[in-house]
Design an enzyme around this catalytic site. Structure first.
Site, PDB file in Angstrom:
ATOM      1  N   SER A 184       0.851  -1.193   0.000  1.00 57.54           N
ATOM      2  CA  SER A 184       0.000   0.000   0.000  1.00 57.54           C
ATOM      3  C   SER A 184       0.883   1.238   0.000  1.00 57.54           C
ATOM      4  CB  SER A 184      -0.871   0.032   1.258  1.00 57.54           C
ATOM      5  OG  SER A 184      -1.531   1.281   1.368  1.00 57.54           O
TER       6      SER A 184
ATOM      7  N   TYR B 230      -1.880  -0.242  10.715  1.00 52.16           N
ATOM      8  CA  TYR B 230      -2.054  -0.521   9.279  1.00 52.16           C
ATOM      9  C   TYR B 230      -0.838  -0.035   8.499  1.00 52.16           C
ATOM     10  CZ  TYR B 230      -3.951  -0.670   4.552  1.00 52.16           C
ATOM     11  OH  TYR B 230      -4.131  -0.935   3.212  1.00 52.16           O
TER      12      TYR B 230
END
Ligand code: NAP
Length: 262
Positions: free
Chosen positions: A140, A153
């Site tokens: 990501s 995250y």
């Protein structure tokens, strides 16, 4: 290529990016093992792919936050002739670390880090035996962005970045392919399923999951090890890699910086 005949495993295949990978790999002729928690979604995808592409599709309902479910999938990967693994399942959106429980953090780490690591390890063992295989790990842009509402995250995706880049060094020169895909914002259920609005990023910054996956597969076909579909000028990645190399070199001076000397 051998990979085109072999079983492809896609985690998180019940929606978003994973569902598109399942579709595109079926179109390429791969038999599939699709993994997620929502059995109804998996069954619907299976029916569609079998009827559209005439490939064999197996589904596995598994919660990859549960160590026993991860072990079960590792055993399947070890037993079956897996030649392609897409480690896609992932979650975020927990909010500020002080507002959530340690168990919630642990579950995200189990999914985003531990499951991805163990499944990579299991798949690579089979790839080494067959001297072929493709591992795709979904990272990501958050690997590069500290965020007050997404600490674990962001940290988990930094792990995916460094883990996958390091594996690429281990397997350099071998017939085993390892690709890191780094999406920017993608219009999927990722946000709604976790109580977030898509408005956390500007609307024009999003890609559709089909655009992301088609670009990622084009990058894979072109032999890329890192694919960042929405990065218009790839020089930005090359410059970051060069800066990281210089940064590490700069930390190996063997001296304490003058600013810390009294
Ligand atoms: P999504 O539509 O919410 O898909 C997530 C997938 O992961 C679903 O199939 C979900 O299936 C599965 N999953 C979630 N928790 C799971 C668990 N405990 N066990 C097994 N499967 C689980 O979101 P997406 O955008 O496609 O996300 C896919 C990957 O892309 C993630 O790794 C995410 O971090 C990454 N990513 C997304 C974006 C974005 O903007 N969307 C940006 C960068 C990176 P079930 O709920 O059925 O289990």
């Amino acid at each position: 290529m051998g990979e085109e005949q072999g079983l492809a495993v896609v985690t998180g295949a019940s929606s978003g990016i994973g569902a598109v990978y399942a579709e595109r790999l079926a179109a390429r002729g791969h038999p599939l093992l699709l993994v997620a928690r929502r059995s109804d979604r998996l069954a619907g995808t299976k029916d569609r792919l079998v009827s559209n592409y005439r490939v064999e599709v197996t589904t596995l309902v598994a919660d990859l936050e549960q160590p026993s479910d991860v072990s079960g999938l590792e055993a399947r990967i070890a037993a079956d002739d897996v030649t392609f693994l897409v480690n896609n399942a992932g979650a975020g959106g927990l909010g500020r670390t002080g507002d959530i429980t340690a168990d919630q953090l642990q579950r995200m780490i189990q999914l985003n880090i531990t499951a991805l690591t163990r499944l990579s390890h299991a798949a690579l063992a089979g790839f080494r035996k067959r001297e072929a295989g493709i591992l795709v790990n979904i990272g990501s842009m958050m690997a590069h962005a500290a965020a007050a509402s997404a600490a674990a995250y962001s940290g988990s995706k930094s792990y995916v970045l460094n883990f996958t880049r390091s594996l690429q060094l281990e397997y350099a020169g071998s017939p085993i392919r390892i690709q890191l895909v780094m999406p920017g914002p993608i219009r999927t259920e990722f946000f709604s399923s976790q109580g977030l609005g898509e408005s956390i990023f500007p609307p024009e910054s999003y890609l559709a999951p089909e655009e992301l996956v088609d670009a990622a597969l084009a990058g894979l076909d072109a032999g890329e090890s890192v694919t960042i579909p929405s990065m218009l000028d790839e020089q930005a990645w090359t410059a970051l890699e060069a800066a990281r190399t210089e940064f590490v070199k700069a930390m190996m001076s063997g001296k304490v910086a003058v600013r810390y000397q009294s």
